[in-house]
Scaffold this motif. Structure first.
Motif, PDB file in Angstrom:
ATOM      1  N   LEU A 171       0.859  -1.181   0.000  1.00 52.76           N
ATOM      2  CA  LEU A 171       0.000   0.000   0.000  1.00 52.76           C
ATOM      3  C   LEU A 171       0.895   1.230   0.000  1.00 52.76           C
ATOM      4  CD1 LEU A 171      -2.677   1.535   0.280  1.00 52.76           C
ATOM      5  CD2 LEU A 171      -2.533   1.197   2.762  1.00 52.76           C
ATOM      6  N   LEU A 173       0.781   5.227  -0.041  1.00 51.92           N
ATOM      7  CA  LEU A 173      -0.051   6.414   0.151  1.00 51.92           C
ATOM      8  C   LEU A 173       0.689   7.676  -0.246  1.00 51.92           C
ATOM      9  CD1 LEU A 173      -1.893   6.031   3.586  1.00 51.92           C
ATOM     10  CD2 LEU A 173      -2.811   5.687   1.290  1.00 51.92           C
ATOM     11  N   SER A 226      -6.500   3.921   2.059  1.00 57.28           N
ATOM     12  CA  SER A 226      -6.115   3.476   3.400  1.00 57.28           C
ATOM     13  C   SER A 226      -7.284   2.861   4.151  1.00 57.28           C
ATOM     14  CB  SER A 226      -5.548   4.645   4.208  1.00 57.28           C
ATOM     15  OG  SER A 226      -6.571   5.574   4.546  1.00 57.28           O
ATOM     16  N   VAL A 237       3.508  -1.150   4.058  1.00 54.37           N
ATOM     17  CA  VAL A 237       2.808   0.122   3.897  1.00 54.37           C
ATOM     18  C   VAL A 237       3.875   1.190   3.760  1.00 54.37           C
ATOM     19  CG1 VAL A 237       1.487   1.889   5.111  1.00 54.37           C
ATOM     20  CG2 VAL A 237       0.677  -0.470   5.093  1.00 54.37           C
ATOM     21  N   ALA A 262      -3.421   3.470   7.694  1.00 56.34           N
ATOM     22  CA  ALA A 262      -2.493   2.578   6.996  1.00 56.34           C
ATOM     23  C   ALA A 262      -1.529   1.901   7.960  1.00 56.34           C
ATOM     24  CB  ALA A 262      -1.722   3.369   5.942  1.00 56.34           C
ATOM     25  N   TRP A 265      -3.217  -0.921   9.784  1.00 50.24           N
ATOM     26  CA  TRP A 265      -3.290  -2.135   8.960  1.00 50.24           C
ATOM     27  C   TRP A 265      -1.949  -2.864   8.952  1.00 50.24           C
ATOM     28  CZ3 TRP A 265      -7.773  -3.766   8.625  1.00 50.24           C
ATOM     29  CH2 TRP A 265      -8.874  -3.010   8.208  1.00 50.24           C
ATOM     30  N   ARG A 273       6.639  -1.121   7.715  1.00 45.22           N
ATOM     31  CA  ARG A 273       6.092   0.240   7.704  1.00 45.22           C
ATOM     32  C   ARG A 273       7.221   1.211   7.375  1.00 45.22           C
ATOM     33  NH1 ARG A 273       4.455  -2.652  12.030  1.00 45.22           N
ATOM     34  NH2 ARG A 273       5.845  -1.659  13.532  1.00 45.22           N
TER      35      ARG A 273
END
Length: 521
Positions: A171, A173, A226, A237, A262, A265, A273
Motif C-alpha cells: 500500500l 499512500l 487506506s 505500507v 495505513a 493495517w 512500515r
C-alpha cells in the motif's frame, strides 16, 4: 438471539451499533464481522455485525433479513473501531467509505502482469545511478523506519524494490493526485491500481475487491485507499510525503487520518512500515532511519536581503539573483523562482507574482512564465515564477530540469502561529532543495533573517532534535492528545488529553462541528 449492527451509512458521530433480531435459521452463522442486510427506515441496507448477544431489548426490534457470504475479521473490524474513536465519529461512516456498494453486474479490474525484472529496470527517464544503487542495497529488514528522500519518485523506487524482493502487495499512500501520476510512471509494468476520491462507487468497489483479494502488486492511493481492507498477505505500507496535512480529512465525512489507518493495517498484518519525506515529523522522531541518497545541492547560496544590493525597484530582486538568472540563461538552462504565497498577504498570489514578473522583465531578456492558483501562463518559459502550487500540481521529477532554483523569501516559511510551523517549514525547504538536487543545479535562497534558514538547511538534524524537545517541554502534540473543535461560524477551541467524559461530550456534538485530532498531524 440478537445482533448489534453497524449500518453501512454515513451516520452522526454519536450513533453506534443498532440492535436487530437474528432469525433462528441464521443463529449459528451470524457472528462479529458478518455482513448482513438489515431494514433501515423504508429500505434495506448492508451492515456489519459488531457483536451478538442474548439480551432482549425493552423495545421491538426488526430482524436481520439476509446473511452475505463474506465477513471481516474481528481484528480488522477493531481497526475501524479504533480509528472512529480517535477521530470522534461513527464506525458506520468509516465502514461505509471502506466497503463500497457492489456492482449489479460484476466486472473485473484489468491489471498488467508483473514481469521478471530488477529494480534497475526502470521505465521512462533515467534515475541517477547512485540513487538506484542506494535503493537496491538499502536494508529494509527493520519493521518500521523513516527514510529521508528528495521526492515521491525516490519513494516509488523503494516501493518497486519491496515488490521485487518480497512479492507481496504494498500500500503506497501519497497526499495529492499529482503524486499518483508521478508514482504510477515509476511503477509502470507492475500490477498497479490507482485510487483516489474521483473514482465512481462501482470502480471503488472493483479496486477494493481486487486489493483485498491480493490481485494487485501496489495500490497507489490518496486517502481513500487506506480505508480499504488490505489483503492478508500485505507486505508493506509506504507513506510518501508523510508531513502533508492532505493525508488527513476532517472537514467532512468520513473524517480520518490516512497515515494512522495505513499504519494500523500494517501492525495488524505484521507488515513493514516505511515513512518517507524530505524531513521527519516529531511523531516520527523515535523511528530508526537509514542513510539517505538526498544531500544538499552542489551549490547553496544564501542572500541576506537586508544587506543585498538591488539595481531593481522590487525588494526581492537582488543583484546577485539577477546575475544568477542571466548566467543560467546564457547556459541555455531554465530558472525556477519560488515565490512564497504569504508575501501576497490577503491579495491573490497572482498579483504579487505578476508584479514580480513585470519588474524582472526590465532586467532580463528571457521570456517569463508564472504559475499560481489563479493563473498559469507560459509554464514552459525559460524563467518560471511559481508559488507552492507548482510543486503540488505541476512539477514532475522525471521530466522537469532546471539550471537554477531560487527561493525568493525563504524565511517567510517559518512565520505562523501553529507549533507545527517550523516542522512544516523544514519539510518545504528541503522539498525545494530536492528540486535542485534532482536537477544537479545551484540553490539560491533569499531571506530577511538568514540565520534560522542556515540551520534548517545545513544542520537539519540538530534543528529537528531541538524542535521536538521544545514541543515535548511544552506538552504539545504528538507528546499530548489534542483536539481542535470548530463550531460552525464560531472560533475554534482546544481540548488536551480529554477524559472519557469529555470524549462522550465531543461525540454528542452535531456533525456540523469540525473536530480535528491534532495529535498526529
Amino acid at each position: 438471539m440478537f445482533a448489534d449492527v453497524y449500518p453501512l451509512k454515513r451516520l452522526p458521530r454519536g450513533m453506534g451499533a443498532f440492535t436487530y433480531r437474528i432469525p433462528q435459521e441464521l443463529e449459528q452463522d451470524v457472528a462479529r464481522g458478518s455482513f448482513v442486510e438489515i431494514p433501515w427506515r423504508s429500505r434495506m441496507v448492508r451492515g456489519v455485525v459488531a457483536c451478538t448477544h442474548e439480551h432482549t431489548p425493552p423495545y421491538a426490534v426488526k430482524p436481520v433479513r439476509h446473511l452475505y457470504d463474506r465477513s471481516i475479521d474481528t481484528q480488522d473490524l477493531g481497526v475501524y473501531e479504533e480509528m472512529a474513536q480517535e477521530t470522534i465519529q461513527s464506525v458506520s461512516t468509516l465502514l461505509y467509505a471502506s466497503f463500497p456498494s457492489p456492482r449489479r453486474r460484476k466486472t473485473h479490474e484489468r491489471m498488467i502482469d508483473r514481469p521478471e525484472e530488477s529494480p534497475q529496470d526502470i521505465p521512462g527517464p533515467s534515475f541517477r545511478k547512485m540513487e538506484i544503487d542506494w535503493a537496491t542495497r538499502l536494508d529494509l529488514s527493520t519493521p518500521e523506519l523513516f527514510v529521508q528522500v528528495p521526492d515521491v519518485q525516490t519513494t516509488a523506487l523503494l516501493v518497486r524494490r519491496l515488490v521485487h524482493d518480497h512479492g507481496k502487495p504494498v500500500l503506497f499512500l501519497v497526499p495529492h493526485k499529482h503524486d499518483l501520476d508521478v508514482a504510477a510512471q515509476v511503477l509502470a509494468n507492475l500490477r498497479v491500481a490507482v485510487c483516489d476520491s474521483a473514482l465512481t462507487i462501482p470502480k471503488r468497489f472493483d479496486r477494493a475487491e481486487a486489493w483485498r483479494s491480493g490481485n494487485i502488486d501496489v495500490l497507489i492511493s490518496t486517502r481513500l485507499g487506506s480505508t480499504f481492507e488490505p489483503p492478508k498477505t500485505l507486505g508493506a505500507v509506504v507513506i510518501g510525503r508523510s508531513g502533508m496535512d492532505e493525508h488527513a480529512q476532517y472537514d467532512r465525512n468520513p473524517r480520518y487520518d490516512a497515515r494512522r489507518f495505513a499504519l494500523s493495517w500494517a501492525r495488524v498484518r505484521q507488515a513493514t512500515r516505511i515513512i518517507t519525506d524530505t524531513a521527519p515529523r516529531c511523531v516520527d522522531a523515535d523511528l530508526p532511519s537509514v542513510p539517505s541518497p538526498f544531500s544538499p545541492p552542489k551549490s547553496v547560496t544564501i542572500i541576506h536581503l537586508k544587506d543585498s544590493v538591488r539595481g531593481s525597484d522590487h525588494p526581492l530582486l537582488s543583484d546577485a539573483l539577477i546575475d544568477a538568472i542571466r548566467e543560467t540563461g546564457r547556459n541555455q538552462e531554465r530558472v525556477l523562482l519560488l515565490h512564497n504565497r504569504k508575501m501576497s498577504g490577503e491579495r491573490p498570489a497572482s498579483e504579487g507574482v505578476e508584479a514580480l514578473r513585470l519588474a524582472l522583465s526590465k532586467q532580463i531578456e528571457q521570456d517569463i512564465g508564472i504559475i499560481t492558483a489563479e493563473v498559469q501562463d507560459r509554464i514552459h518559459a525559460p524563467v518560471l515564477i511559481a508559488t507552492q502550487l507548482y510543486y503540488e500540481r505541476v512539477y514532475h521529477p522525471l521530466r522537469d530540469s532546471f539550471g537554477l532554483v531560487a527561493l525568493l523569501t525563504a524565511d517567510q516559511l517559518s512565520y505562523g502561529l501553529s507549533e507545527r510551523t517550523s516542522e512544516q517549514a523544514l519539510r518545504t525547504l528541503h522539498e525545494y532543495a530536492g528540486i535542485a538536487w534532482r536537477s544537479s543545479c545551484p540553490l539560491l535562497i533569499q531571506a530577511w533573517e538568514h540565520a534560522l534558514l542556515q540551520r534548517m538547511l545545513l544542520h537539519p538534524q540538530t534543528f529537528f532534535r531541538e524542535l521536538c524537545q521544545s514541543r515535548k517541554d511544552y506538552n504539545q502534540p504528538p507528546y499530548s492528545t489534542r483536539y481542535e473543535v470548530t463550531p460552525k461560524d464560531k472560533s475554534a477551541w482546544f481540548i488536551t488529553n480529554p477524559t472519557p467524559t469529555q470524549r462522550e461530550e465531543l461525540k454528542n456534538l452535531p456533525d456540523s462541528v469540525i473536530i480535528k485530532n491534532l495529535t498526529w498531524l
